[in-house]
Design a protein around this motif. Structure first.
Motif, PDB file in Angstrom:
ATOM      1  N   LYS A   7     -62.119  28.737 -62.643  1.00 18.42           N
ATOM      2  CA  LYS A   7     -63.270  28.543 -61.609  1.00 18.42           C
ATOM      3  C   LYS A   7     -63.280  28.964 -60.241  1.00 18.42           C
ATOM      4  N   THR A  42     -67.763  23.337 -57.018  1.00 17.55           N
ATOM      5  CA  THR A  42     -66.131  23.800 -57.369  1.00 17.55           C
ATOM      6  C   THR A  42     -66.974  25.164 -56.484  1.00 17.55           C
ATOM      7  N   SER A  61     -59.852  22.837 -60.439  1.00 19.94           N
ATOM      8  CA  SER A  61     -59.702  23.784 -59.781  1.00 19.94           C
ATOM      9  C   SER A  61     -58.555  23.683 -58.799  1.00 19.94           C
ATOM     10  N   VAL A  67     -56.919  26.677 -64.478  1.00 24.92           N
ATOM     11  CA  VAL A  67     -58.446  26.701 -64.339  1.00 24.92           C
ATOM     12  C   VAL A  67     -59.005  26.966 -62.770  1.00 24.92           C
ATOM     13  N   GLN A 101     -63.402  21.051 -57.636  1.00 27.64           N
ATOM     14  CA  GLN A 101     -63.352  19.695 -58.452  1.00 27.64           C
ATOM     15  C   GLN A 101     -61.412  20.101 -58.186  1.00 27.64           C
ATOM     16  N   SER A 140     -70.734  25.568 -57.105  1.00 29.48           N
ATOM     17  CA  SER A 140     -70.809  25.554 -58.507  1.00 29.48           C
ATOM     18  C   SER A 140     -72.124  23.841 -58.854  1.00 29.48           C
TER      19      SER A 140
END
Length: 328
Positions: free
Chosen positions: A256, A210, A246, A252, A243, A213
């Motif tokens: 993120k 994400t 996300s 989430v 992701q 990351s």
């Protein structure tokens, strides 16, 4: 779309307003396709052309031809020679002979695809009895993309209660490049509007990472696709690489990707490769209880669509309606 109206009902309602002609090359050897064609014509979802290879087809199935229902014998109809000649002209530079073209046109899918190419039909639906490759091979050779640079891809419409997602590519491109991901995203956003009933597509470029990351080929590819999309004047919200959680879970996303324009509300999911896309839609279908409609082709000059070999009569009628909506 009315809240009480299903997507299937919406497709059929809109298709009735378009008055398009769809050819069904499997009608003479698939009762499901025949029944779907008869139903679609009766409901005036489309004008239907049923292909056959025998003169007894009409009488043995008690077919009454009318404005919305026609039968064409691929062996004896007067257009056969014209289709064969046109196929030869179109493919002779690829080494096809007149004899080859004449042999190919005896195949009902090639016959139907040439009808679409020459404007004798607006679209084609097949796949209930034949493999996906048999449906799409003539289309890739004859119909091709909307432009020479168009990347043909496919998508699924996934629905559960009032949730609708567009997933791509789940059926055609094995490992698209970043540039091809951009084209798939743009086509999918348009499909979300036209087929998915989603007025505001929110496109997530999915990965195991994400927004930086993690590293790796797929993460970099989707990140690059986002940067390429930024340079284009698109009319939809997008972000990536992301992701899945996300992309579709607001809580989430706040952790993120707090500055993402999607904010955990993605409705168009673009996968980095065919493995991820194909597995993803089947997980949603089998474990998540989503209904899956597709794969639906996008990017072709004229619509050619494949249905599952397990497709029901209603599934095929839906595919006919969708194909009508893809006609330009």
């Amino acid at each position: 779309m009315k809240k009480t109206q299903t997507l299937s009902e919406l497709w059929k309602e809109k298709a009735k307003q378009n008055s398009r002609t769809i050819v069904l090359p499997e009608a003479y050897f698939s009762k499901r396709v025949l029944d779907a064609g008869l139903l679609a014509s009766t409901q005036k979802i489309a004008k239907i052309i049923l292909l056959t290879d025998n003169d007894e087809f009409i009488s043995s199935n008690n077919i009454v031809e009318n404005e919305y229902l026609k039968v064409v014998n691929i062996k004896t109809h007067e257009i056969r020679e014209m289709l064969s000649s046109a196929l030869y002209e179109k493919r002779k530079e690829k080494g096809i002979s007149k004899e080859d073209a004449d042999a190919l046109i005896q195949n009902s899918v090639y016959f139907g695809t040439m009808m679409v190419d020459l404007g004798l039909a607006d679209g084609l639906v097949a796949g209930a009895e034949i493999a996906t490759a048999e449906t799409f091979k003539p289309a890739f050779q004859i119909i091709k993309g909307k432009t020479k640079d168009t990347k043909i891809s496919s998508f699924f419409v996934m629905t559960r209660d009032d949730e609708t997602y567009i997933l791509s590519d789940c059926g055609v491109n094995i490992n698209p490049t970043a540039e091809e991901i951009v084209e798939i995203a743009k086509l999918s956003a348009e499909s979300a509007r036209v087929i998915g009933g989603l007025e505001n597509p929110k496109v997530a470029l999915l990965s195991y990472s994400t927004l930086g990351s993690a590293e790796g080929d797929d993460a970099v590819k989707m990140r690059t696709a986002k940067e390429l999309l930024k340079t284009q004047n698109v009319d939809f919200v997008f972000d990536g690489e992301m992701q899945l959680d996300s992309a579709i879970v607001p809580s989430v996303a706040k952790l993120k990707a707090p500055n993402s324009p999607i904010q955990g509300d993605a409705n168009v999911l673009i996968f980095p490769n065919l493995s991820a896309g194909n597995i993803g839609y089947k997980i949603m279908q089998r474990f998540g209880g989503f209904s899956a409609v597709g794969p639906i082709a996008q990017g072709m000059r004229k619509p050619i669509n494949d249905v599952s070999r397990g497709a029901s009569v209603q599934d095929i009628v839906e595919a006919i309606a969708i194909t009508v909506l893809q006609c330009e």
